[in-house]
Design a protein around this motif. Structure first.
Motif, PDB file in Angstrom:
ATOM      1  N   ILE A   1       0.937  -1.492  -0.019  1.00  0.00           N
ATOM      2  CA  ILE A   1       0.057   0.037   0.015  1.00  0.00           C
ATOM      3  C   ILE A   1       0.876   1.199   0.091  1.00  0.00           C
ATOM      4  N   GLU A   2       1.953   1.013   0.687  1.00  0.00           N
ATOM      5  CA  GLU A   2       2.673   2.371   0.739  1.00  0.00           C
ATOM      6  C   GLU A   2       3.523   2.813  -0.553  1.00  0.00           C
ATOM      7  N   LYS A   3       3.766   1.663  -1.200  1.00  0.00           N
ATOM      8  CA  LYS A   3       4.423   1.848  -2.548  1.00  0.00           C
ATOM      9  C   LYS A   3       3.697   2.482  -3.528  1.00  0.00           C
ATOM     10  N   GLU A   4       2.286   1.795  -3.538  1.00  0.00           N
ATOM     11  CA  GLU A   4       1.275   2.385  -4.393  1.00  0.00           C
ATOM     12  C   GLU A   4       0.989   4.055  -4.110  1.00  0.00           C
ATOM     13  N   GLU A   5       0.788   4.177  -2.806  1.00  0.00           N
ATOM     14  CA  GLU A   5       0.391   5.502  -2.303  1.00  0.00           C
ATOM     15  C   GLU A   5       1.474   6.618  -2.968  1.00  0.00           C
ATOM     16  N   ALA A   6       2.675   6.113  -2.474  1.00  0.00           N
ATOM     17  CA  ALA A   6       3.893   7.095  -2.609  1.00  0.00           C
ATOM     18  C   ALA A   6       4.253   7.186  -4.103  1.00  0.00           C
ATOM     19  N   ALA A   7       3.692   6.260  -5.144  1.00  0.00           N
ATOM     20  CA  ALA A   7       3.915   6.424  -6.548  1.00  0.00           C
ATOM     21  C   ALA A   7       2.594   7.193  -7.147  1.00  0.00           C
ATOM     22  N   GLN A   8       1.593   7.068  -6.685  1.00  0.00           N
ATOM     23  CA  GLN A   8       0.301   7.342  -7.159  1.00  0.00           C
ATOM     24  C   GLN A   8      -0.093   8.796  -6.470  1.00  0.00           C
ATOM     25  N   GLY A   9       0.177   9.020  -5.352  1.00  0.00           N
ATOM     26  CA  GLY A   9      -0.401  10.073  -4.507  1.00  0.00           C
ATOM     27  C   GLY A   9      -1.755  10.002  -4.114  1.00  0.00           C
ATOM     28  N   ASN A  10      -2.220   8.784  -3.926  1.00  0.00           N
ATOM     29  CA  ASN A  10      -3.628   8.453  -3.594  1.00  0.00           C
ATOM     30  C   ASN A  10      -3.857   8.025  -2.083  1.00  0.00           C
ATOM     31  N   ALA A  11      -5.039   7.772  -1.800  1.00  0.00           N
ATOM     32  CA  ALA A  11      -5.244   7.178  -0.427  1.00  0.00           C
ATOM     33  C   ALA A  11      -6.217   6.122  -0.542  1.00  0.00           C
ATOM     34  N   VAL A  12      -5.658   4.964  -0.608  1.00  0.00           N
ATOM     35  CA  VAL A  12      -6.489   3.702  -0.473  1.00  0.00           C
ATOM     36  C   VAL A  12      -7.431   3.477   0.712  1.00  0.00           C
ATOM     37  N   GLU A  13      -8.536   3.386   0.428  1.00  0.00           N
ATOM     38  CA  GLU A  13      -9.658   3.197   1.624  1.00  0.00           C
ATOM     39  C   GLU A  13      -9.935   1.849   2.298  1.00  0.00           C
ATOM     40  N   GLY A  14      -9.845   0.784   1.558  1.00  0.00           N
ATOM     41  CA  GLY A  14      -9.940  -0.376   2.109  1.00  0.00           C
ATOM     42  C   GLY A  14      -9.015  -1.531   1.727  1.00  0.00           C
ATOM     43  N   LEU A  15      -8.696  -2.798   2.498  1.00  0.00           N
ATOM     44  CA  LEU A  15      -7.829  -3.802   2.166  1.00  0.00           C
ATOM     45  C   LEU A  15      -8.493  -5.205   2.585  1.00  0.00           C
ATOM     46  N   SER A  16      -8.400  -5.969   1.392  1.00  0.00           N
ATOM     47  CA  SER A  16      -8.970  -7.400   1.924  1.00  0.00           C
ATOM     48  C   SER A  16      -7.792  -8.195   1.743  1.00  0.00           C
ATOM     49  N   ILE A  17      -7.673  -9.062   2.837  1.00  0.00           N
ATOM     50  CA  ILE A  17      -6.296  -9.736   3.029  1.00  0.00           C
ATOM     51  C   ILE A  17      -6.781 -11.055   3.671  1.00  0.00           C
ATOM     52  N   ASP A  18      -6.220 -11.984   3.145  1.00  0.00           N
ATOM     53  CA  ASP A  18      -6.748 -13.629   3.779  1.00  0.00           C
ATOM     54  C   ASP A  18      -6.021 -13.818   5.387  1.00  0.00           C
ATOM     55  N   GLY A  19      -6.049 -15.009   5.649  1.00  0.00           N
ATOM     56  CA  GLY A  19      -5.852 -15.289   7.174  1.00  0.00           C
ATOM     57  C   GLY A  19      -4.630 -14.712   7.603  1.00  0.00           C
ATOM     58  N   ALA A  20      -3.561 -14.586   6.708  1.00  0.00           N
ATOM     59  CA  ALA A  20      -2.255 -14.160   7.319  1.00  0.00           C
ATOM     60  C   ALA A  20      -2.649 -12.685   7.951  1.00  0.00           C
ATOM     61  N   GLY A  21      -3.340 -11.985   7.460  1.00  0.00           N
ATOM     62  CA  GLY A  21      -3.504 -10.582   8.232  1.00  0.00           C
ATOM     63  C   GLY A  21      -4.056 -10.436   9.228  1.00  0.00           C
ATOM     64  N   TYR A  22      -4.624 -11.770   9.955  1.00  0.00           N
ATOM     65  CA  TYR A  22      -4.775 -11.699  11.259  1.00  0.00           C
ATOM     66  C   TYR A  22      -3.816 -11.949  12.238  1.00  0.00           C
TER      67      TYR A  22
END
Length: 527
Positions: free
Chosen positions: A313-334
């Motif tokens: 997310i940080e790589k995308e936002e640094a390159a695009q200057g945007n602000a991502v709102e939501g993220l879906s991640i599998d069980g590893a994200g717990y």
């Protein structure tokens, strides 16, 4: 910075041949109708000097060659051979009938010269193009990873020691040929002397010899004159010494988890993705609506997949200057620390969707029934449902919280004993774990009860299909190179190919929808 070629080398006859042979609806024609590869020139040409050396092969053309290579699952040699006779390839590359192709070895030189950072810029520039067309929004990213097999075998410890030793001698030979020749005689002698020993003893002798080789070589290398940073032979020698040090450190610590598994690819590791394997992970974040990959990364097979969500997310936002709102991640994200950083209102501030683990229904009081009070000293005090308190605690193994311990006498006559203890006959007191990230985990469980959670999870399979496309249709299941940086370049070029395919499909659909709308309007217009 290199400038674009002054003019096209195509003749009128070339144009006529391409017009007659390459269909107007050919996929490569559609690619160039929507994707201007010149927009990638600044990222590529920064790696070249405009004044030193011979004029290079046009880097934009080389990028197009890489595009063909990874799109059609070809080797460097195969893409050059096919470009000789395939008119669609020649048209895509802007090659005249008379113009010769570069040697296939230039593909290797190009990837090594450019490297992952400029390829990352090219990748993100394509995402910028997709955003400019209104294809990508910031509503939701789907994140997942899959495995990449290393271009090297996972060998047994005895073989690995021999492999690392031989690579060390090969790297030293350009500098100390006489010394290397003498060491090979000693190695042969050791092999004969230990041939009848058990493997464990042979390994011990081999590691001892390897340690002596590295020590002697470092002493010899200290006498070498200073070399420029770009000296490839000196870099190879330093890398070989570093690999030896890693192997020896692994054997010095029997509990080491991040162990070397290949001398040829010192970055590869053993991981588990279904079964155990040797290699890497490719991790992606994808726009849920357009199915365009917005960020991509390669980790070692045992890498921190959950924490990489932050990097993506940080790589995308640094390159695009945007602000991502939501993220879906599998069980590893717990994962408490990762969830906290992803959802921090002062940081990424993401609405994270993670499937909570399935746990058996408790028949006793859960930790949430025990109140925690943080004292001025920084320690904590836990109070049970019956009013008993304890300050006795110890840090749990994963260092994510404290286990609070009630004394047996506090629980022995408690009227709630049967509701509190798993085994009421036990003479021990109750222990309660208070996790540092309990608030983050609670949010995950609460969100899992909402309709929004179900809607988001239904979309998550899109990213799994995208990973399948990368791995199966474009050969990313197998690393084609040694080293994490080179595999990163492979993954970025493969991601570029997959994103171009998706962008072309979406834009073609837009054009068709617009044409259909115009046709309807024309039919309904008064005559």
């Amino acid at each position: 910075m290199l400038t674009a070629p002054a003019a096209s080398t195509l003749t009128e006859i070339d144009h006529q041949v391409f017009h007659a042979i390459v269909p107007q609806d050919h996929y490569l024609r559609m690619v160039l109708s929507f994707i201007d590869f010149e927009r990638f020139r600044p990222a590529l040409s920064a790696r070249y000097s405009a004044t030193m050396g011979r004029p290079p092969i046009d880097p934009v053309r080389m990028l197009k060659i890489m595009y063909l290579r990874f799109h059609y699952k070809l080797s460097d040699r195969q893409v050059m051979v096919r470009s000789v006779t395939d008119m669609a390839f020649r048209w895509f590359l802007g090659l005249s009938m008379e113009e010769q192709l570069p040697d296939h070895t230039n593909g290797t030189h190009f990837r090594q010269r450019i490297g992952p950072e400029p390829f990352e810029q090219v990748f993100q520039e394509l995402v910028t193009l997709a955003r400019a067309h209104g294809l990508v929004n910031d509503r939701l990213r789907l994140k997942d990873a899959t495995h990449i097999f290393a271009a090297a075998a996972d060998v047994r410890p005895l073989q690995l020691a021999a492999q690392v030793r031989d690579l060390l001698l090969q790297a030293a030979e350009p500098f100390f040929a006489v010394w290397v020749s003498a060491q090979r005689v000693l190695i042969e002698t050791l092999g004969q002397a230990t041939a009848e020993l058990a493997d464990a003893e042979r390994l011990s002798r081999r590691l001892e010899q390897l340690q002596n080789l590295a020590r002697q070589l470092r002493e010899l290398a200290a006498s070498l004159p200073a070399a420029p940073a770009a000296d490839g032979k000196r870099q190879r020698l330093n890398r070989a010494l570093a690999v030896v040090a890693k192997l020896l450190a692994d054997h010095a610590d029997s509990e080491a988890g991040d162990r070397l598994v290949s001398g040829f690819d010192a970055d590869a590791r053993v991981g588990k993705h279904g079964d155990f394997y040797c290699g890497f992970l490719v991790d992606i974040a994808m726009d849920a609506d357009s199915e365009i990959i917005t960020s991509l990364n390669v980790l070692a097979a045992n890498g921190a997949e959950a924490a990489d969500a932050i990097t993506l997310i940080e790589k995308e936002e640094a390159a695009q200057g945007n602000a991502v709102e939501g993220l879906s991640i599998d069980g590893a994200g717990y994962n408490g620390p990762v969830l906290r950083e992803l959802t921090d209102p002062e940081g990424l501030n993401l609405d994270v969707t993670v499937p909570p683990p399935q746990v058996a229904e408790r028949k006793t009081f859960g930790p949430e029934r025990f109140s925690l009070k943080v004292l001025e000293s920084g320690s904590g005090e836990v109070t049970c449902p019956n009013g008993q308190t304890t300050r006795q605690r110890e840090r749990i193994d994963r260092d994510t919280g404290y286990k609070y311990i009630f004394k047996p006498r506090q629980c022995s006559s408690c009227p709630l004993r049967h509701e509190c203890l798993q085994n009421p006959a036990s003479k021990k007191g109750r222990t309660v774990i208070k996790n540092d990230y309990a608030a983050e985990y609670l949010k995950v469980h609460e969100k899992a009860k909402t309709p929004e959670y179900e809607q988001t999870r239904r979309q998550h399979s899109k990213v799994e299909r995208k990973l399948g496309e990368l791995a199966r249709h474009h050969a990313l299941r197998q690393a084609q190179f040694w080293g994490q940086q080179k595999v990163q370049s492979q993954a970025l070029l493969t991601g570029l190919v997959v994103n171009v395919k998706r962008i072309v499909k979406l834009l073609v659909q837009k054009v068709r929808d617009a044409a259909r709308t115009d046709a309807v309007r024309a039919a309904l217009a008064p005559t």
